[in-house]
Design a protein around this motif. Sequence first.
Motif, PDB file in Angstrom:
ATOM      1  N   ILE A  92      48.133  59.678  55.720  1.00 15.14           N
ATOM      2  CA  ILE A  92      48.728  58.668  56.599  1.00 15.14           C
ATOM      3  C   ILE A  92      48.674  57.288  55.949  1.00 15.14           C
ATOM      4  O   ILE A  92      49.646  56.529  55.974  1.00 15.14           O
ATOM      5  CB  ILE A  92      48.019  58.671  57.971  1.00 15.14           C
ATOM      6  N   GLN A 127      55.728  53.148  65.520  1.00 18.08           N
ATOM      7  CA  GLN A 127      55.456  54.255  64.600  1.00 18.08           C
ATOM      8  C   GLN A 127      54.034  54.197  64.035  1.00 18.08           C
ATOM      9  O   GLN A 127      53.402  55.213  63.824  1.00 18.08           O
ATOM     10  CB  GLN A 127      56.455  54.210  63.433  1.00 18.08           C
ATOM     11  N   ARG A 128      53.556  52.997  63.788  1.00 17.66           N
ATOM     12  CA  ARG A 128      52.213  52.869  63.214  1.00 17.66           C
ATOM     13  C   ARG A 128      51.152  53.379  64.190  1.00 17.66           C
ATOM     14  O   ARG A 128      50.138  53.947  63.784  1.00 17.66           O
ATOM     15  CB  ARG A 128      51.926  51.415  62.831  1.00 17.66           C
ATOM     16  N   GLY A 166      43.064  68.835  62.257  1.00 18.62           N
ATOM     17  CA  GLY A 166      44.052  68.312  61.321  1.00 18.62           C
ATOM     18  C   GLY A 166      45.486  68.438  61.804  1.00 18.62           C
ATOM     19  O   GLY A 166      46.307  67.542  61.619  1.00 18.62           O
ATOM     20  N   LEU A 167      45.792  69.563  62.422  1.00 21.06           N
ATOM     21  CA  LEU A 167      47.198  69.865  62.705  1.00 21.06           C
ATOM     22  C   LEU A 167      47.625  69.678  64.162  1.00 21.06           C
ATOM     23  O   LEU A 167      48.812  69.633  64.449  1.00 21.06           O
ATOM     24  CB  LEU A 167      47.502  71.320  62.311  1.00 21.06           C
ATOM     25  N   LEU A 211      44.139  64.158  56.084  1.00 19.85           N
ATOM     26  CA  LEU A 211      45.175  63.604  56.959  1.00 19.85           C
ATOM     27  C   LEU A 211      45.143  62.076  56.920  1.00 19.85           C
ATOM     28  O   LEU A 211      46.194  61.422  56.841  1.00 19.85           O
ATOM     29  CB  LEU A 211      44.952  64.107  58.390  1.00 19.85           C
ATOM     30  N   LEU A 249      54.686  64.644  63.256  1.00 21.62           N
ATOM     31  CA  LEU A 249      55.586  64.451  62.121  1.00 21.62           C
ATOM     32  C   LEU A 249      56.927  65.148  62.338  1.00 21.62           C
ATOM     33  O   LEU A 249      57.975  64.651  61.939  1.00 21.62           O
ATOM     34  CB  LEU A 249      54.937  64.967  60.829  1.00 21.62           C
ATOM     35  N   LEU A 250      56.879  66.314  62.966  1.00 18.21           N
ATOM     36  CA  LEU A 250      58.110  67.093  63.114  1.00 18.21           C
ATOM     37  C   LEU A 250      59.054  66.498  64.159  1.00 18.21           C
ATOM     38  O   LEU A 250      60.254  66.366  63.916  1.00 18.21           O
ATOM     39  CB  LEU A 250      57.745  68.539  63.486  1.00 18.21           C
ATOM     40  N   PHE A 309      55.948  55.038  58.257  1.00 22.73           N
ATOM     41  CA  PHE A 309      55.742  54.741  59.673  1.00 22.73           C
ATOM     42  C   PHE A 309      56.201  53.328  60.037  1.00 22.73           C
ATOM     43  O   PHE A 309      55.721  52.739  60.983  1.00 22.73           O
ATOM     44  CB  PHE A 309      54.269  54.940  60.048  1.00 22.73           C
ATOM     45  N   GLY A 342      39.766  68.288  56.431  1.00 24.54           N
ATOM     46  CA  GLY A 342      41.154  68.265  56.902  1.00 24.54           C
ATOM     47  C   GLY A 342      41.503  66.916  57.502  1.00 24.54           C
ATOM     48  O   GLY A 342      42.584  66.363  57.244  1.00 24.54           O
ATOM     49  N   LEU A 343      40.575  66.356  58.274  1.00 24.27           N
ATOM     50  CA  LEU A 343      40.804  65.033  58.876  1.00 24.27           C
ATOM     51  C   LEU A 343      40.879  63.943  57.801  1.00 24.27           C
ATOM     52  O   LEU A 343      41.708  63.044  57.875  1.00 24.27           O
ATOM     53  CB  LEU A 343      39.676  64.703  59.847  1.00 24.27           C
ATOM     54  N   TYR A 360      45.826  74.374  54.779  1.00 23.24           N
ATOM     55  CA  TYR A 360      45.697  75.096  56.049  1.00 23.24           C
ATOM     56  C   TYR A 360      46.082  76.570  55.959  1.00 23.24           C
ATOM     57  O   TYR A 360      45.864  77.321  56.884  1.00 23.24           O
ATOM     58  CB  TYR A 360      46.488  74.365  57.146  1.00 23.24           C
ATOM     59  N   MET A 394      47.199  60.154  65.255  1.00 24.75           N
ATOM     60  CA  MET A 394      46.921  61.492  64.695  1.00 24.75           C
ATOM     61  C   MET A 394      45.446  61.614  64.337  1.00 24.75           C
ATOM     62  O   MET A 394      44.841  62.669  64.505  1.00 24.75           O
ATOM     63  CB  MET A 394      47.780  61.730  63.451  1.00 24.75           C
ATOM     64  N   ILE A 395      44.865  60.525  63.826  1.00 28.98           N
ATOM     65  CA  ILE A 395      43.446  60.553  63.459  1.00 28.98           C
ATOM     66  C   ILE A 395      42.581  60.581  64.721  1.00 28.98           C
ATOM     67  O   ILE A 395      41.655  61.385  64.835  1.00 28.98           O
ATOM     68  CB  ILE A 395      43.078  59.318  62.610  1.00 28.98           C
ATOM     69  N   ALA A 451      50.905  57.018  63.785  1.00 29.79           N
ATOM     70  CA  ALA A 451      50.145  57.406  62.593  1.00 29.79           C
ATOM     71  C   ALA A 451      48.646  57.399  62.882  1.00 29.79           C
ATOM     72  O   ALA A 451      47.927  58.355  62.582  1.00 29.79           O
ATOM     73  CB  ALA A 451      50.483  56.449  61.454  1.00 29.79           C
ATOM     74  N   ARG A 452      48.175  56.308  63.482  1.00 30.75           N
ATOM     75  CA  ARG A 452      46.732  56.211  63.768  1.00 30.75           C
ATOM     76  C   ARG A 452      46.306  57.185  64.866  1.00 30.75           C
ATOM     77  O   ARG A 452      45.190  57.704  64.859  1.00 30.75           O
ATOM     78  CB  ARG A 452      46.375  54.779  64.164  1.00 30.75           C
ATOM     79  N   ARG A 478      58.010  61.272  65.513  1.00 32.67           N
ATOM     80  CA  ARG A 478      58.594  60.056  64.927  1.00 32.67           C
ATOM     81  C   ARG A 478      60.041  59.885  65.362  1.00 32.67           C
ATOM     82  O   ARG A 478      60.477  58.792  65.708  1.00 32.67           O
ATOM     83  CB  ARG A 478      58.489  60.115  63.413  1.00 32.67           C
ATOM     84  N   LYS A 479      60.775  60.968  65.338  1.00 34.97           N
ATOM     85  CA  LYS A 479      62.193  60.887  65.715  1.00 34.97           C
ATOM     86  C   LYS A 479      62.346  60.608  67.209  1.00 34.97           C
ATOM     87  O   LYS A 479      63.179  59.805  67.621  1.00 34.97           O
ATOM     88  CB  LYS A 479      62.902  62.188  65.344  1.00 34.97           C
ATOM     89  N   GLU A 507      64.122  57.754  60.076  1.00 37.09           N
ATOM     90  CA  GLU A 507      64.034  58.304  61.438  1.00 37.09           C
ATOM     91  C   GLU A 507      65.115  59.332  61.648  1.00 37.09           C
ATOM     92  O   GLU A 507      66.145  59.271  61.041  1.00 37.09           O
ATOM     93  CB  GLU A 507      64.156  57.183  62.464  1.00 37.09           C
ATOM     94  N   LYS A 524      51.955  55.262  55.042  1.00 33.52           N
ATOM     95  CA  LYS A 524      52.220  53.929  55.608  1.00 33.52           C
ATOM     96  C   LYS A 524      52.610  52.948  54.500  1.00 33.52           C
ATOM     97  O   LYS A 524      53.516  52.144  54.666  1.00 33.52           O
ATOM     98  CB  LYS A 524      50.973  53.427  56.357  1.00 33.52           C
ATOM     99  N   MET A 550      49.254  66.371  64.238  1.00 27.34           N
ATOM    100  CA  MET A 550      50.062  66.063  63.057  1.00 27.34           C
ATOM    101  C   MET A 550      51.379  66.842  63.030  1.00 27.34           C
ATOM    102  O   MET A 550      52.436  66.266  62.767  1.00 27.34           O
ATOM    103  CB  MET A 550      49.275  66.364  61.781  1.00 27.34           C
ATOM    104  N   TYR A 593      67.252  68.092  63.831  1.00 28.27           N
ATOM    105  CA  TYR A 593      67.427  68.274  62.390  1.00 28.27           C
ATOM    106  C   TYR A 593      68.755  68.909  61.980  1.00 28.27           C
ATOM    107  O   TYR A 593      69.110  68.869  60.817  1.00 28.27           O
ATOM    108  CB  TYR A 593      66.280  69.137  61.828  1.00 28.27           C
ATOM    109  N   GLU A 626      59.137  50.797  61.440  1.00 30.92           N
ATOM    110  CA  GLU A 626      60.240  50.950  62.394  1.00 30.92           C
ATOM    111  C   GLU A 626      61.566  51.055  61.644  1.00 30.92           C
ATOM    112  O   GLU A 626      61.827  50.292  60.717  1.00 30.92           O
ATOM    113  CB  GLU A 626      60.300  49.755  63.345  1.00 30.92           C
ATOM    114  N   LEU A 663      66.019  72.426  56.341  1.00 27.36           N
ATOM    115  CA  LEU A 663      66.281  71.241  57.155  1.00 27.36           C
ATOM    116  C   LEU A 663      65.112  70.272  57.292  1.00 27.36           C
ATOM    117  O   LEU A 663      65.299  69.070  57.310  1.00 27.36           O
ATOM    118  CB  LEU A 663      66.680  71.699  58.569  1.00 27.36           C
ATOM    119  N   SER A 670      61.680  56.964  68.192  1.00 22.80           N
ATOM    120  CA  SER A 670      62.803  56.068  67.881  1.00 22.80           C
ATOM    121  C   SER A 670      63.990  56.313  68.805  1.00 22.80           C
ATOM    122  O   SER A 670      64.588  55.371  69.329  1.00 22.80           O
ATOM    123  CB  SER A 670      63.259  56.281  66.436  1.00 22.80           C
TER     124      SER A 670
END
Lengths: 91, 497
Positions: free
Chosen positions: A76, B272-273, B89-90, A72, B97-98, A85, A68-69, A31, B279-280, B276-277, B101-102, A91, A80, B93, B421, A87, A12, B105
């Motif tokens: 990203i 959404q953007r 990192g995670l 990432l 991501l999981l 990312f 890792g960063l 990871y 996460m960093i 993304a940023r 984002r959903k 989604e 993008k 993230m 999902y 709108e 899924l 919205s």
Amino acid sequence: MSSTEYPPKPWLVVPKEGWKRAWYLILFIYYVIPLWPDVPFFVWQKYIPGPYGIPIFVWTYAIYQIVGLILLAIFISYAKKRGMFSEGVDE
Amino acid sequence: MPVEIKPYPLEFTVAFTAYFILCIVLGIWAERRTTSLKEFFVMGGTAGSVAMGLSYMATQYSMSTFMGVPGYVYAIGWAGLAISCVNAGLGLMVPGLLVGRKVLSLGRKLGFLTMTDYLAHRYHSNLLRGIIALLTLIYIVPYMGAQCIGAGVIVNTFTGAPYWVGVLFMAGLVTVYSALGGVRGVVWTDILQAIMMMFTAVVLCAAAVSYAGGFEKINAWLLQNRPGALSMPGEPWKTMTYPYYASQVLLWTFFTIGQPQLFTRFLFLKNQRALARAMIWGGIGFFISSFFVYIAGLSAAPVFKLSTAELDWVNPLIASYALPPIVGSVMMSGLMAAGMSTIDSTLIVTTGAVSRDIYQQILRPNASDSSVLALSRVAAVVIGAVAFIFALMRPALIFTIILFVFGGMGVLVPAIVLGLYWKRATREGALASVIIGEIVLIFLTSPPAELKPAVASILMGGHPLLLSSLIALIVMVVVSYATKPTPREILSQYFPE
């Protein structure tokens, strides 16, 4: 509404797009490395002094996180550009 | 080296008062912009990437990160640093991501203000809403109390003031700025607190290493006295094994999805953007805070001899001995900031459970937003008072309470993720998953004495949440298939054709 309209999908959360799958795989492998018993990544079993007397695996902790960063950030940035990312997209 | 902390009441009081005034000013400033329910609970959906990233980090990292885990690293050695490895990192993230984002919205489209809003809508069940609101109150109020316990002990140690003064200070301050400014006040103070946490981590690390004579001396001492502390899986507690590491990765990345104070952050975002940023930004915050403060913990080993019961005190000891009093006091403010940035978010979440989920959505569906906003402020004060009383009672160790709470809300993860999902996920499946998951978790956490060895062997050193969630997932899939699918009009909003 029959159950055939909703087939079971164990995958899924796996994306349909190839580029996204590839990136998720890269991040996943990155990871998972420390969990691989035969590849003792930051788990060298004995003390090896590194620069400034800091054990090598402590250096590895730091480098591992920074890389890792960076990974990432690259993901990203790439995502993008592919509209991930934006709108209303995916989604 | 003695383990008694050197108190310096004057410097401590000055640093704390300045810091607390700053937080109150931010709360009052935010209050002027908080005129609607949407503003109070999700900042009107206007949060940018820096606010989101740093606020998420500050909320996830609590007093335990600055007191409990450094003590753990002190006890087992460099191997303990592995706990910090994945969060950079995670940490944001995986949930971002999981579900992020959903949820961002859907929240905009369907007007969600809380995590319960999403679950109740997706599974069209007010019963589920009530159960989750109740679980939020049961689990999260003790979580707030646990953070206040740390504040009480710190203030008592550094100033000699009674324990309840620190608890009152912490609970009172957070309640005031959260009740005034809602989430906007929380996020603005979170940014300040995140900066304090990163600064504190770096300074404590430098101070500890310098006080102990440098890394070479620290490692030479460890090699001579505790050689096991220089390698995996650590000594004397050989805990950093592969299964334990894997379980930590899952707990602090995937299972944070079930924590309402973190989940609702995705509803704050402006787009959404920004996610993304964020996460960093969050990753940078996670890295700096945890990596340096954990190094500080072990660096103190050659100079402070601590028993197991004293491990939480390693960082306050560093602040007390290795830094000038005023700098040490600022560092202690940083430790308190870690607790405050967690309590304020949980206070808003529990307030939402009372005023939004139970009052507006169940008891009084016609209640106006302005009356709910007023009730939210009253509820924040009452819940803050309950957390204060809980902290005065001190029913258990801080870390024990936090792990219990984390598990309790983590059981919701299958219902949250499958709702986004899997079209076939049904109301009955979600209800069964949550109820059975909670029962299994409580059983595994506190089994009858005669079953403890059997439960321990089943868990294999992992957190009870892992097995509980697996069972909750299986129950959800089986019951969903056995029951009527979710109506099309609801599904079409989650899975557009």
